[in-house]
Design an enzyme around this catalytic site. Structure first.
Site, PDB file in Angstrom:
ATOM      1  N   ASP A 148      -3.398  72.354   7.512  1.00 31.26           N
ATOM      2  CA  ASP A 148      -4.381  71.462   6.968  1.00 31.26           C
ATOM      3  C   ASP A 148      -5.802  72.157   7.273  1.00 31.26           C
ATOM      4  O   ASP A 148      -6.927  71.377   8.032  1.00 31.26           O
ATOM      5  CB  ASP A 148      -4.381  70.338   7.944  1.00 31.26           C
ATOM      6  CG  ASP A 148      -5.273  68.887   7.225  1.00 31.26           C
ATOM      7  OD1 ASP A 148      -5.268  68.947   5.807  1.00 31.26           O
ATOM      8  OD2 ASP A 148      -5.365  67.876   7.834  1.00 31.26           O
ATOM      9  N   LEU A 155     -16.895  59.275  17.192  1.00 29.66           N
ATOM     10  CA  LEU A 155     -17.479  60.440  16.764  1.00 29.66           C
ATOM     11  C   LEU A 155     -17.229  60.717  15.475  1.00 29.66           C
ATOM     12  O   LEU A 155     -18.031  61.453  14.662  1.00 29.66           O
ATOM     13  CB  LEU A 155     -17.255  61.465  17.662  1.00 29.66           C
ATOM     14  CG  LEU A 155     -17.489  63.039  17.652  1.00 29.66           C
ATOM     15  CD1 LEU A 155     -19.131  63.052  17.761  1.00 29.66           C
ATOM     16  CD2 LEU A 155     -16.701  63.913  18.446  1.00 29.66           C
ATOM     17  N   ALA A 156     -15.914  60.344  14.925  1.00 25.81           N
ATOM     18  CA  ALA A 156     -15.659  60.586  13.705  1.00 25.81           C
ATOM     19  C   ALA A 156     -14.526  59.734  13.430  1.00 25.81           C
ATOM     20  O   ALA A 156     -13.900  59.300  14.143  1.00 25.81           O
ATOM     21  CB  ALA A 156     -15.135  62.107  13.513  1.00 25.81           C
ATOM     22  N   SER A 157     -14.226  59.255  12.114  1.00 30.54           N
ATOM     23  CA  SER A 157     -13.253  58.384  11.598  1.00 30.54           C
ATOM     24  C   SER A 157     -12.473  59.024  10.325  1.00 30.54           C
ATOM     25  O   SER A 157     -13.086  59.200   9.571  1.00 30.54           O
ATOM     26  CB  SER A 157     -13.867  57.182  11.374  1.00 30.54           C
ATOM     27  OG  SER A 157     -12.964  56.145  11.008  1.00 30.54           O
ATOM     28  N   ALA A 158     -11.222  58.739  10.354  1.00 23.77           N
ATOM     29  CA  ALA A 158     -10.434  59.194   9.276  1.00 23.77           C
ATOM     30  C   ALA A 158      -9.518  57.975   8.775  1.00 23.77           C
ATOM     31  O   ALA A 158      -9.599  56.927   9.444  1.00 23.77           O
ATOM     32  CB  ALA A 158      -9.672  60.499   9.293  1.00 23.77           C
ATOM     33  N   ILE A 160      -6.282  57.626   9.221  1.00 25.49           N
ATOM     34  CA  ILE A 160      -5.040  57.398  10.344  1.00 25.49           C
ATOM     35  C   ILE A 160      -5.698  57.033  11.650  1.00 25.49           C
ATOM     36  O   ILE A 160      -5.310  56.140  12.444  1.00 25.49           O
ATOM     37  CB  ILE A 160      -4.369  58.539  10.277  1.00 25.49           C
ATOM     38  CG1 ILE A 160      -3.416  58.961   8.851  1.00 25.49           C
ATOM     39  CG2 ILE A 160      -3.030  58.298  11.396  1.00 25.49           C
ATOM     40  CD1 ILE A 160      -2.671  57.746   8.477  1.00 25.49           C
ATOM     41  N   ALA A 161      -6.613  57.623  12.103  1.00 25.53           N
ATOM     42  CA  ALA A 161      -7.281  57.604  13.485  1.00 25.53           C
ATOM     43  C   ALA A 161      -8.758  57.911  13.550  1.00 25.53           C
ATOM     44  O   ALA A 161      -9.419  58.343  12.412  1.00 25.53           O
ATOM     45  CB  ALA A 161      -6.316  58.580  14.247  1.00 25.53           C
TER      46      ALA A 161
END
EC number: 2.7.-.-
Length: 542
Positions: free
Chosen positions: A293, A129-132, A134-135
């Site tokens: 954040d 669904l989403a990616s950054a 770290i995870a």
């Protein structure tokens, strides 16, 4: 350092040289060998000579990957160390990373849970669904094998990237090596406190590698705003949370940065902006625990009831905490600033212990006045709280203020909130919204209410010792009688032994004078003077 480290180091140096970052190395004798090595070992030239340093640094960090992007994001908050131009460019770094393979994500999730996904979930979506950095997150549903309150609920599974921990540790090792060289290269290097910056970054990024900390933060924040119309935090499911995996409620909302969609949904933009400010100050002053954040990617707006808009906050990996001392400093400093009471601002810095006790208050006050007074050329509605805090820190730094990491984190969050608030509703008057909150909090902390509250808090302790009070008073009176009797005996003894007292004191004075002279602790004339002074004082006493 192994071959892998050398390859990574070469990649880092090569990238920095391609973007001309080596121009920050000063041309001084101490760096002569470094500059010679750069010319003899690396022939890479600056490929972006027309771009400012801030732009080139941002592009270099983006090219080096997730770990360095996160470092740049953290550096963008340290406006006490870097110029506004550099900090503004680093703030543009976006943590957008390609997703890793969904089958590998499934494998890591099953390892953490200790069984097949189908044991607990249906409809697991292998496409992230989403990616950054770290995870990344995947969607699913609890299946019918789960308790009734969970069955059918939509969830999000957040899983740590494979191998990222070793990559981070390797890069941290190189960062420390570079940081230790900076003070040797530049006269301004000590002020930059490069090793301290890397240490701060290390703590932040390693904390994010343990998703159990994010789970605990989210649970606490959710409890603080339970039933609130202003903020909603998704539910965590602790039985399914591990160091490298957390499972939480899936939410649907409008991204806060999507102004067009918010307006099309009929959102009350003024109320939404004001609530953003109130949510922040509530977290800071009521709870002493704030989401640190809160960039646009982590904030959504509930599409239901647009006339009564509610924020949705996710990704609680980074949080800040303030003690009562810090909160009082912030509240009083803001109120004193807007009242133009710069002396009070100066005194608060000294009383808090952040600047030395011997600080010249008059000079400190004048420095605040010179920097802050021009701000009032703008209407109050246009004054930035974050900029005010930055100005206060910049002045205090010149008077040897120690860096306060918790306040740096708060300043970053405050800038986020202000930026969002004015993006949502450009006419937002932050001071008008925040002043009643700050003033009420100060009144509660220092007024009659505060005194009554403190007494109430200590009532259990008072009740516990109340039964012992009469006996303690009786014992104290008995002890006082014994003390008075002993004092009378001592006084009578002194009256009877005055001559011997005179001789003893004279002997002691003579011995001290002799010892000081013998060991050359004082010159002979001073030793003799001490002896004679002893005699004179005793004769006068008689």
């Amino acid at each position: 350092m192994n071959i892998k480290n050398f390859r990574r180091l070469y990649k880092i140096i090569h990238t920095f040289l391609r973007y001309g970052i080596d121009e920050v190395i000063p041309d001084v004798p101490r760096t002569r060998s470094l500059r010679l090595g750069r010319k003899s070992l690396f022939w890479v030239q600056n490929q972006f000579p027309n771009e400012p340093l801030g732009v080139r640094l941002r592009l270099a960090l983006q090219e080096l990957g997730p770990v360095w992007i996160k470092l740049g994001q953290m550096l963008s908050t340290r406006r006490d160390l870097f110029s506004p131009e550099l900090a503004d460019q680093l703030a543009l770094l976006q943590d957008q990373v390609d997703a890793f393979d969904g089958k590998l994500a499934r494998q890591r999730i099953e390892q953490a849970l200790g069984g097949s996904l189908e044991t607990w979930f249906d409809e697991f979506e292998e496409t992230a669904l989403a990616s950054a950095s770290i995870a990344q997150v995947h969607t699913a549903k609890f299946n019918q094998n789960q308790p009734l309150e969970l069955a059918g609920k939509e969830v999000v599974l957040k899983v740590i990237r494979p191998g990222i921990e070793q990559v981070i540790k390797d890069d941290l090792e190189l960062m420390y090596r570079l940081a230790r060289l900076i003070p040797k290269w530049s006269a301004d290097g000590k002020r930059l406190r490069a090793v301290e910056v890397v240490r701060e970054y290390e703590k932040t990024v390693l904390d994010e590698l343990d998703l159990r900390k994010e789970m605990a933060n989210a649970i606490r924040l959710r409890a603080n705003f339970d039933g609130s119309e202003m903020l909603y935090v998704p539910e965590m499911y602790p039985d399914f949370c591990h160091k490298n995996l957390i499972v939480m409620e899936r939410i649907y909302g409008i991204p806060v940065a999507n102004i067009a969609e918010l307006e099309a949904n009929g959102t009350d933009m003024k109320l939404l902006a004001e609530r953003g400010v109130k949510v922040f100050f509530t977290q800071v002053f009521r709870d002493s625990f704030f989401h640190a954040d809160m960039h646009p990617g982590n904030i959504f707006v509930n599409p239901n009831h647009p006339e009564n808009p509610q924020y949705i906050g996710i990704d609680c990996g980074i949080v800040g905490q303030l003690n009562e001392h810090d909160k009082r400093y912030l509240a009083e400093s803001f109120v004193a600033f807007f009242n133009r009471d710069y002396r009070r601002v100066a005194l608060m810095h000294v009383e808090s212990g952040w600047t030395p006790e011997d600080t010249n208050i008059d000079a400190f006050e004048q420095a605040f006045r010179e920097v802050c007074e021009p701000i009032f050329a703008k209407p109050l509605s246009e004054i930035s709280f974050g900029q005010v805090l930055l100005n206060l820190f910049n002045v205090a730094r010149e008077f040897n203020m120690e860096v306060q990491p918790q306040l740096v984190l708060l300043q970053k969050t405050l800038l986020y909130i202000e930026g969002l608030g004015r993006q949502i509703y450009p006419q937002l008057d932050l001071w008008q919204t925040a002043k009643p909150f700050l003033q009420n909090w100060l009144d509660e902390q220092m007024g009659v209410k505060a005194m009554i509250r403190q007494v109430r808090q200590r009532l259990p302790q008072f009740r516990e010792h109340f039964a012992e009070f009469p006996e303690a008073v009786f014992q104290a009176l008995q002890q006082q009688k014994q003390i008075n009797k002993r004092l009378a005996e001592i006084n009578q003894s002194l009256q009877q032994n005055r001559p011997s007292q005179f001789g003893s004191t004279l002997l002691i004075g003579g011995l001290l004078a002799g010892i000081f002279w013998k060991f050359e602790a004082m010159p002979l004339w001073l030793s003799v003077s001490l002896f004679l002074l002893t005699i004179v004082l005793l004769l006068r006493h008689r």
